[in-house]
Write an enzyme that holds these catalytic residues in place. Sequence first.
Site, PDB file in Angstrom:
ATOM      1  N   HIS A  47     -41.644 -72.101  -3.659  1.00  0.00           N
ATOM      2  CA  HIS A  47     -40.842 -73.114  -2.973  1.00  0.00           C
ATOM      3  C   HIS A  47     -40.279 -72.523  -1.683  1.00  0.00           C
ATOM      4  O   HIS A  47     -39.880 -71.351  -1.639  1.00  0.00           O
ATOM      5  CB  HIS A  47     -39.705 -73.602  -3.880  1.00  0.00           C
ATOM      6  CG  HIS A  47     -39.038 -74.809  -3.296  1.00  0.00           C
ATOM      7  ND1 HIS A  47     -38.079 -74.702  -2.324  1.00  0.00           N
ATOM      8  CD2 HIS A  47     -39.240 -76.122  -3.507  1.00  0.00           C
ATOM      9  CE1 HIS A  47     -37.710 -75.923  -1.964  1.00  0.00           C
ATOM     10  NE2 HIS A  47     -38.401 -76.807  -2.669  1.00  0.00           N
ATOM     11  N   GLU A  60     -45.519 -79.013   1.020  1.00  0.00           N
ATOM     12  CA  GLU A  60     -44.117 -79.275   1.356  1.00  0.00           C
ATOM     13  C   GLU A  60     -43.796 -78.638   2.707  1.00  0.00           C
ATOM     14  O   GLU A  60     -43.412 -77.455   2.757  1.00  0.00           O
ATOM     15  CB  GLU A  60     -43.194 -78.660   0.303  1.00  0.00           C
ATOM     16  CG  GLU A  60     -43.244 -79.337  -1.040  1.00  0.00           C
ATOM     17  CD  GLU A  60     -41.886 -79.283  -1.733  1.00  0.00           C
ATOM     18  OE1 GLU A  60     -41.448 -80.320  -2.217  1.00  0.00           O
ATOM     19  OE2 GLU A  60     -41.249 -78.218  -1.750  1.00  0.00           O
TER      20      GLU A  60
END
Length: 255
Positions: free
Chosen positions: A102, A171
């Site tokens: 992430h 992302e």
Amino acid sequence: MNKKLIVANWKMNPQTLAEALSILDSVDEYLGSLEEQELSLVFCPPFVFTEEVGKILRTSHFLHQSELGTQDVSADDNSAMTGEVSGPMLRELGVRYVIVGHSERRWKLGESDEIVNKKLKAALRNEMIPIVCVGERVRDDNFKDFLKEQTLNTFAGLSSDEVARCLIAYEPVWAISTTPGARPDTPQNALESTSLIRKALITNYQLPITNKFLYGGSITSTNAREFLKNEGFDGVLVGGSSVNKEEFVKILSQI
Ligand code: PGA
């Protein structure tokens, strides 16, 4: 048709277990109002709530359409590592999915591609499904090279079977809601990026890439539908909006 997957990345929220249970209550009520099981959900709570959330997901309307995930895993399975949580511990709690790479861990906590790669291998070794996040910080002239390099470094050394077991989340960092000036990507642009990621893997591993792709970054009830209805995406990864129970239920209703 495969069900679309909605992954809730709660990040370091909510602050209490009571609030976490209240989010799940609202989702359960919504799921109960549906005629069919139309959704596939993964909840990635903070570690401290993992066990309790896991228990809830084995009950009521969550059954058969929800899975337990986490936001991180230690690269090591068994060593003296203060503060870390290992893959075997997570498996024992029934965790099936692990977010790795992430952008908040990469850019705010300094996880290099090499560390992410080790965590990805730890998730696979422990038979969990990695949700592998990749994305550029800025969409400048070099973003394609950046994305290709980050992808290849992140997946380095995996066998073709292992690559096939990963879920890939595009992302872009500039689209994450907590990035100053964040704005969501458009499905069109995001598809350009997912095709780049796919091509990098195909070229490098000589594989047919049939992985599922998710999009994440400022998903709300306003834009969820355009990603969920787009055949190029298998689902969405939702951060900030996944801990706002009203908003999250609205996102679910966009399927
Ligand atoms: P956001 O976060 O939905 O709040 O932009 C997504 C993520 O960080 O996974």
